[in-house]
Design a protein around this motif. Structure first.
Motif, PDB file in Angstrom:
ATOM      1  N   PRO A   3       0.850  -1.197   0.000  1.00  0.00           N
ATOM      2  CA  PRO A   3       0.000   0.000   0.000  1.00  0.00           C
ATOM      3  C   PRO A   3       0.886   1.247   0.000  1.00  0.00           C
ATOM      4  O   PRO A   3       1.927   1.268   0.648  1.00  0.00           O
ATOM      5  CB  PRO A   3      -0.791  -0.104   1.304  1.00  0.00           C
ATOM      6  CG  PRO A   3      -0.627  -1.510   1.766  1.00  0.00           C
ATOM      7  CD  PRO A   3       0.642  -2.033   1.172  1.00  0.00           C
ATOM      8  N   ASN A   4       0.463   2.247  -0.712  1.00  0.00           N
ATOM      9  CA  ASN A   4       1.190   3.522  -0.733  1.00  0.00           C
ATOM     10  C   ASN A   4       0.836   4.267   0.550  1.00  0.00           C
ATOM     11  O   ASN A   4      -0.324   4.596   0.772  1.00  0.00           O
ATOM     12  CB  ASN A   4       0.782   4.333  -1.968  1.00  0.00           C
ATOM     13  CG  ASN A   4       1.568   5.600  -2.113  1.00  0.00           C
ATOM     14  OD1 ASN A   4       2.053   6.165  -1.137  1.00  0.00           O
ATOM     15  ND2 ASN A   4       1.695   6.064  -3.341  1.00  0.00           N
ATOM     16  N   ASP A  14      -1.299   7.304   0.067  1.00  0.00           N
ATOM     17  CA  ASP A  14      -2.655   7.112  -0.456  1.00  0.00           C
ATOM     18  C   ASP A  14      -2.958   5.626  -0.391  1.00  0.00           C
ATOM     19  O   ASP A  14      -2.577   4.865  -1.286  1.00  0.00           O
ATOM     20  CB  ASP A  14      -2.732   7.625  -1.903  1.00  0.00           C
ATOM     21  CG  ASP A  14      -4.115   7.438  -2.513  1.00  0.00           C
ATOM     22  OD1 ASP A  14      -5.015   6.889  -1.834  1.00  0.00           O
ATOM     23  OD2 ASP A  14      -4.284   7.836  -3.674  1.00  0.00           O
ATOM     24  N   LEU A  15      -3.625   5.201   0.664  1.00  0.00           N
ATOM     25  CA  LEU A  15      -3.845   3.774   0.898  1.00  0.00           C
ATOM     26  C   LEU A  15      -4.722   3.107  -0.155  1.00  0.00           C
ATOM     27  O   LEU A  15      -4.810   1.884  -0.209  1.00  0.00           O
ATOM     28  CB  LEU A  15      -4.418   3.559   2.303  1.00  0.00           C
ATOM     29  CG  LEU A  15      -3.472   3.968   3.433  1.00  0.00           C
ATOM     30  CD1 LEU A  15      -4.134   3.755   4.787  1.00  0.00           C
ATOM     31  CD2 LEU A  15      -2.158   3.212   3.349  1.00  0.00           C
ATOM     32  N   ARG A  16      -5.350   3.905  -1.040  1.00  0.00           N
ATOM     33  CA  ARG A  16      -6.118   3.316  -2.144  1.00  0.00           C
ATOM     34  C   ARG A  16      -5.201   2.852  -3.269  1.00  0.00           C
ATOM     35  O   ARG A  16      -5.590   2.049  -4.101  1.00  0.00           O
ATOM     36  CB  ARG A  16      -7.122   4.325  -2.716  1.00  0.00           C
ATOM     37  CG  ARG A  16      -8.168   4.782  -1.701  1.00  0.00           C
ATOM     38  CD  ARG A  16      -8.914   5.971  -2.218  1.00  0.00           C
ATOM     39  NE  ARG A  16      -7.961   7.083  -2.337  1.00  0.00           N
ATOM     40  CZ  ARG A  16      -8.179   8.215  -2.964  1.00  0.00           C
ATOM     41  NH1 ARG A  16      -9.326   8.423  -3.558  1.00  0.00           N
ATOM     42  NH2 ARG A  16      -7.276   9.159  -3.006  1.00  0.00           N
ATOM     43  N   ALA A  17      -3.990   3.374  -3.281  1.00  0.00           N
ATOM     44  CA  ALA A  17      -3.031   3.068  -4.343  1.00  0.00           C
ATOM     45  C   ALA A  17      -1.960   2.116  -3.825  1.00  0.00           C
ATOM     46  O   ALA A  17      -1.792   1.944  -2.621  1.00  0.00           O
ATOM     47  CB  ALA A  17      -2.389   4.358  -4.838  1.00  0.00           C
ATOM     48  N   ILE A  18      -1.245   1.505  -4.772  1.00  0.00           N
ATOM     49  CA  ILE A  18      -0.130   0.650  -4.378  1.00  0.00           C
ATOM     50  C   ILE A  18       1.171   1.233  -4.913  1.00  0.00           C
ATOM     51  O   ILE A  18       1.183   2.053  -5.821  1.00  0.00           O
ATOM     52  CB  ILE A  18      -0.286  -0.800  -4.871  1.00  0.00           C
ATOM     53  CG1 ILE A  18      -0.246  -0.857  -6.401  1.00  0.00           C
ATOM     54  CG2 ILE A  18      -1.529  -1.447  -4.343  1.00  0.00           C
ATOM     55  CD1 ILE A  18       0.018  -2.242  -6.937  1.00  0.00           C
TER      56      ILE A  18
END
Length: 145
Positions: A80-81, A84-88
């Motif tokens: 996880p980024n 931005d936890l929606r992105a990797i």
């Protein structure tokens, strides 16, 4: 600066050199694109997929395929980024870094062998041109940034 024919020859030589160097990655079981993406990830550290696509000049579908394959091979990992936890983001594994180092070594050895086969004057001319070629690479990069 130079005539079109000379510029075409330079572009052609650079392309042929890149293709020949990329062939060393196929000896390690990777396509040239996979090797390039692995190299960028190993060099730059954790990267988001959008940034990776931009840096490599690939469309998102191709990046997704390449990342999938490199992940399957255990050469990179997805995390996880934190921004931005929606992105990797992806980063090289130890195995991926080892393979990237092996590919770099194979490419370096291939260039060394070829330079040794050239007339000494030609090899020296190529070595002496390195600073100018580095400037060309930077100038090309800045036109795409």
């Amino acid at each position: 600066m130079s005539d079109t024919e000379t510029l075409n020859k330079l572009r052609s030589v650079i392309s042929r050199l890149a293709r020949e160097l990329n062939a060393t990655a196929t000896d390690e079981g990777l396509t040239p694109t996979q090797a390039s993406v692995l190299g960028l990830i190993a060099f730059r550290g954790p990267l988001g997929l959008t940034e990776l696509a931009r840096l490599e000049g690939l469309n998102p579908t191709m990046v997704s395929r390449v990342i999938g394959r490199l992940t399957e091979l255990g050469l990179i990992q997805r995390d996880p980024n934190p921004a931005d936890l929606r992105a990797i983001q992806v980063e090289a594994t130890d195995l991926g870094r080892e393979l990237q180092q092996r590919i770099k070594l194979l490419r370096t050895e291939a260039i060394g062998k070829c330079l040794d086969q050239l007339p000494q004057e030609s090899a020296r001319t190529i070595i002496d041109a390195l600073p100018a070629l580095e400037e060309l690479a930077l100038a090309l990069r800045s036109t795409h940034s």
